[in-house]
Scaffold this motif. Structure first.
Motif, PDB file in Angstrom:
ATOM      1  N   VAL A 144       0.878  -1.102  -0.086  1.00  0.00           N
ATOM      2  CA  VAL A 144       0.133   0.221  -0.070  1.00  0.00           C
ATOM      3  C   VAL A 144       0.829   1.406   0.085  1.00  0.00           C
ATOM      4  N   VAL A 145       1.832   1.134   0.754  1.00  0.00           N
ATOM      5  CA  VAL A 145       2.819   2.588   0.955  1.00  0.00           C
ATOM      6  C   VAL A 145       3.480   2.641  -0.591  1.00  0.00           C
ATOM      7  N   CYS A 146       4.133   1.435  -0.911  1.00  0.00           N
ATOM      8  CA  CYS A 146       4.602   1.645  -2.000  1.00  0.00           C
ATOM      9  C   CYS A 146       3.565   2.211  -3.350  1.00  0.00           C
ATOM     10  N   VAL A 148       1.607   4.484  -2.402  1.00  0.00           N
ATOM     11  CA  VAL A 148       1.340   5.808  -2.175  1.00  0.00           C
ATOM     12  C   VAL A 148       2.710   6.789  -3.019  1.00  0.00           C
ATOM     13  N   LEU A 149       3.938   6.006  -2.650  1.00  0.00           N
ATOM     14  CA  LEU A 149       5.095   6.283  -3.249  1.00  0.00           C
ATOM     15  C   LEU A 149       5.107   6.749  -4.455  1.00  0.00           C
ATOM     16  N   SER A 152       3.000   9.609  -5.569  1.00  0.00           N
ATOM     17  CA  SER A 152       3.592  10.754  -5.398  1.00  0.00           C
ATOM     18  C   SER A 152       4.751  11.115  -6.434  1.00  0.00           C
ATOM     19  N   LEU A 153       5.579  10.042  -6.758  1.00  0.00           N
ATOM     20  CA  LEU A 153       6.366  10.266  -7.993  1.00  0.00           C
ATOM     21  C   LEU A 153       5.812  10.592  -9.007  1.00  0.00           C
ATOM     22  N   GLN A 155       3.207  12.213  -9.496  1.00  0.00           N
ATOM     23  CA  GLN A 155       2.529  13.683  -9.295  1.00  0.00           C
ATOM     24  C   GLN A 155       3.801  14.540  -9.446  1.00  0.00           C
ATOM     25  N   PHE A 156       4.980  13.969  -9.059  1.00  0.00           N
ATOM     26  CA  PHE A 156       6.403  14.686  -9.128  1.00  0.00           C
ATOM     27  C   PHE A 156       6.688  15.098 -10.819  1.00  0.00           C
ATOM     28  N   ARG A 159       4.533  17.239 -13.058  1.00  0.00           N
ATOM     29  CA  ARG A 159       4.878  18.816 -12.802  1.00  0.00           C
ATOM     30  C   ARG A 159       5.927  19.074 -13.947  1.00  0.00           C
ATOM     31  N   LEU A 160       6.640  18.227 -14.487  1.00  0.00           N
ATOM     32  CA  LEU A 160       7.601  18.515 -15.483  1.00  0.00           C
ATOM     33  C   LEU A 160       6.913  18.507 -16.767  1.00  0.00           C
ATOM     34  N   PHE A 174      -7.529   6.920 -15.416  1.00  0.00           N
ATOM     35  CA  PHE A 174      -8.825   6.230 -14.975  1.00  0.00           C
ATOM     36  C   PHE A 174      -9.074   5.373 -15.850  1.00  0.00           C
TER      37      PHE A 174
ATOM     38  N   ARG B 286      12.666  23.022  -9.733  1.00  0.00           N
ATOM     39  CA  ARG B 286      12.302  23.496 -11.098  1.00  0.00           C
ATOM     40  C   ARG B 286      12.261  24.790 -11.266  1.00  0.00           C
ATOM     41  N   THR B 295       3.464  17.060  -2.648  1.00  0.00           N
ATOM     42  CA  THR B 295       4.150  16.159  -3.580  1.00  0.00           C
ATOM     43  C   THR B 295       5.467  15.780  -2.990  1.00  0.00           C
ATOM     44  N   VAL B 299       6.509  12.013  -1.489  1.00  0.00           N
ATOM     45  CA  VAL B 299       7.700  11.098  -1.817  1.00  0.00           C
ATOM     46  C   VAL B 299       8.589  10.871  -0.759  1.00  0.00           C
ATOM     47  N   SER B 302       6.448   8.652   2.223  1.00  0.00           N
ATOM     48  CA  SER B 302       6.470   7.214   2.101  1.00  0.00           C
ATOM     49  C   SER B 302       7.647   6.481   1.956  1.00  0.00           C
ATOM     50  N   LEU B 306       8.483   3.474   4.332  1.00  0.00           N
ATOM     51  CA  LEU B 306       9.006   2.149   3.948  1.00  0.00           C
ATOM     52  C   LEU B 306      10.103   1.703   4.689  1.00  0.00           C
TER      53      LEU B 306
END
Lengths: 321, 317
Positions: A144-146, A148-149, A152-153, A155-156, A159-160, A174, B286, B295, B299, B302, B306
């Protein structure tokens, strides 16, 4: 826990026949309700949608049952272990690295995505199952935490991107059964049917694995080889179906547990098709109701998410009793 | 000579205080505009840095309180359904009363966060065999169910973008006059400090606490109310900050133990510091564009979570 359906002498074959009939009925309804006689347009359009619903149903159900058998419990699913978020991360990574049209041919891109996910999933689950074979809850929480990680990555990385790329990317986040490309459908069907047949032919060995690792080894199963083979199949099934329509996280959990309750047998030869049929009924029925009754096209995945999440909570609470 | 309750904490506290000052200075100096312009500093930079300090300290303290009340190391507002419930409350009140003042919306979010957290604690109480890993798992799943309900409602009402602003903490829009609600979180953090000893005793478990003469029910109710309000205020003003309340208290507990009276100031300072650090990172990576702190925290948080989960020796778990 035996449900009323399995008391008395109901044979697995008759339950399967009932499920198959229900699936067929829903499929016919899906193709014909509200068509207003424009068959030339309606049949190919809905046919593609129906085919992708059925394919995804079969793939997700099979993958979940396989995963639950090798991990020895009925709460884990590949998706809860962060697989969907991994898919989104890879999607995002590809767009960041190569742009939206980066890999040119969509079929090539589809194959590249699938390959990357199979590889990733295999490494991750293998490591987790080996390392934490003993502690299931830790395994689940790590998964589960993987997730989330990975999210988040993603989402990160988003942004690029420039806004136009982001809009294209977001559509892949979706599950969507309305925009499946027929050429990809053929490609996916080939992979999924092959993996499904392979899984079904493993039935006998899977039944032995249900006894637990040590018993299976004592009965002459090459455990490591079988585990790797099953995980490869799971990775292919989940990756292909996810790459085809997008993530459906909790569907597998819902249908696998329904199938266990319904079938008066533990044998994979009947449980696998039962789970696939229950999944087909859920997806086709759900899409039919949402489209025709509530005129909501893309909300199916959200509804399934809600129901599946509740299922998981109930399972966790019941286990704890 | 320091009083016994502070022994061993002072040097750590001094180092932390210095680090916090350096980070705050960095946070004030990083940005696109010229710091020399007085308006930029007073209207944008100072409020932003203050908001980060208040929200970071508040969320970290909310996390440590949750962990004592649930008697579990891996619980915090984002793994107990609190954050998702607060978001659902914000969504509903925005749909039903779009013109309501922000105070009313925040109260709705608080009520909803309270309801979600109480539900989580009820579910826990119904599970006689709760090992330390099932508890956060149930919380995350509960949050997932509430979250999918929010997504569905937002999807039906074209509010998905609004939902996104509450789900991911972002301090780029903080200006003078738009963050002051966070002072409420600061006040509640002080209230929690006043209740520190009681919450520590409540964390020993219901029976032990009652034996020691504590009104366990009232203490837990007060603690949960503080957590729900801090979470709701933070989400209403800047959005959710995942895992901050989980990681910081765990790291502080390794250094300073579980006595809340001793550890709470350290938790608050570390929370503020970590959030400042993540925000500066998000602003520098950036440059001149920003990556929202929610965000970055997702990262970093989490990944640290872990590490906590997979550590070989689970002495502290």
């Amino acid at each position: 826990m035996r449900s009323p359906l399995t008391q008395g002498r109901v044979s697995p074959a008759s339950v399967l026949a009932l499920l198959a009939l229900a699936t067929l009925g829903l499929a016919i309804a899906f193709m014909t309700v509200g068509a207003n006689g424009r068959w030339g347009f309606v049949l190919p359009f809905r046919g593609t949608k129906l085919a992708s619903l059925l394919l995804v149903a079969g793939a997700v159900a099979t993958a979940t049952v396989l995963f639950q058998t090798v991990s020895g419990n009925r709460i884990l699913t590949p998706a809860i272990m962060g697989f969907d978020e991994l898919y989104r991360l890879i999607q995002t990574g590809i767009v960041v690295a190569a742009g939206t049209g980066g890999l040119g041919d969509p079929r090539l891109r589809f194959l590249a995505e699938t390959g990357a996910m199979v590889l990733f999933a295999l490494l991750l689950y293998r490591w987790l199952l080996n390392r934490n074979g003993g502690n299931l809850h830790r395994l689940l929480l790590v998964g589960v935490v993987c997730g989330v990680l990975f999210r988040s990555l993603s989402q990160f990385l988003q942004r690029l991107l420039d806004p136009n790329q982001f809009v294209v990317l977001q559509s892949s986040y979706f599950a969507n059964f309305n925009a499946v490309r027929p050429d990809l459908l053929m490609l996916a069907a080939l992979g999924l049917v092959a993996a499904g047949v392979a899984a079904w032919r493993l039935s006998g060995r899977l039944d032995v694995l249900l006894l637990g690792r040590d018993e299976a080894v004592a009965l002459g199963i090459d455990y490591r080889k079988t585990l790797t083979l099953v995980l490869v199949l799971v990775a292919i099934l989940v990756s292909v179906s996810t790459a085809l329509v997008g993530p459906v996280t909790f569907l597998g959990l819902l249908v696998a547990n329904l199938a266990y309750r319904m079938m008066p047998s533990y044998r994979h030869a009947v449980v696998l098709p039962a789970a696939a049929l229950v999944a087909a009924i859920t997806l086709v029925g759900g899409q039919l109701v949402l489209e025709r009754v509530f005129s909501l096209n893309a909300a199916l995945s959200i509804v399934i998410e809600f129901l599946g999440g509740l299922t998981l909570l109930v399972l966790l609470a019941r286990r704890a009793q | 000579m320091a009083p016994p309750s502070l022994r061993g904490v002072l040097p750590v506290g001094l180092v932390l205080g210095l680090a916090l000052l350096v980070l705050a200075a960095a946070s004030l100096l990083v940005g696109v505009g010229d710091v020399g312009a007085p308006d930029i500093l007073l209207a944008s930079r100072v409020p932003r840095t203050l908001a980060l300090v208040l929200a970071g300290a508040g969320m970290a303290v909310a996390g440590v309180i949750m962990q004592l009340v649930a008697q579990n190391r891996f619980v915090e507002p984002s793994t107990a359904g609190t954050a998702e419930s607060a978001t659902l409350g914000m969504l509903l009140v925005t749909l039903l009363a779009p013109d309501a003042p922000v105070m009313v919306k925040m109260l709705a979010a608080t009520a909803s966060a309270l309801a979600g957290t109480i539900l989580f604690l009820r579910v826990l109480r119904a599970m006689p065999l709760r090992d330390r890993l099932t508890v956060p798992l149930v919380g995350i799943m509960l949050g997932g169910v509430v979250g999918s309900a929010s997504t569905f409602i937002a999807y039906r009402t074209d509010m998905l973008q609004f939902l996104g602003t509450w789900q991911a903490g972002d301090f780029s829009t903080v200006l003078r006059g738009r963050y002051e609600l966070l002072w409420l979180a600061a006040i509640l953090t002080l209230v929690a400090y006043g209740l520190a000893d009681r919450i520590t005793i409540a964390g020993l478990g219901r029976d032990a606490a009652i034996n020691l003469g504590l009104d366990h029910r009232r203490t837990v109710a007060g603690a949960v109310a503080i957590v729900a309000t801090i979470t709701a205020v933070t989400i209403a003003t800047v959005g959710a900050i995942p895992f901050l309340g989980l990681v910081v208290p765990n790291l502080v507990a390794m250094a300073a133990g579980d006595n809340l009276r001793r550890s709470l100031p350290l938790v608050a300072a570390s929370g503020a510091g970590l959030l400042l650090l993540c925000d500066v990172l998000g602003r520098v990576v950036r440059y001149p564009y920003e990556i929202p702190v929610g965000t970055v925290m997702g990262v970093v948080g989490s990944a640290l979570f872990l590490v906590l989960l997979l550590r070989r020796d689970s002495r502290h778990a």
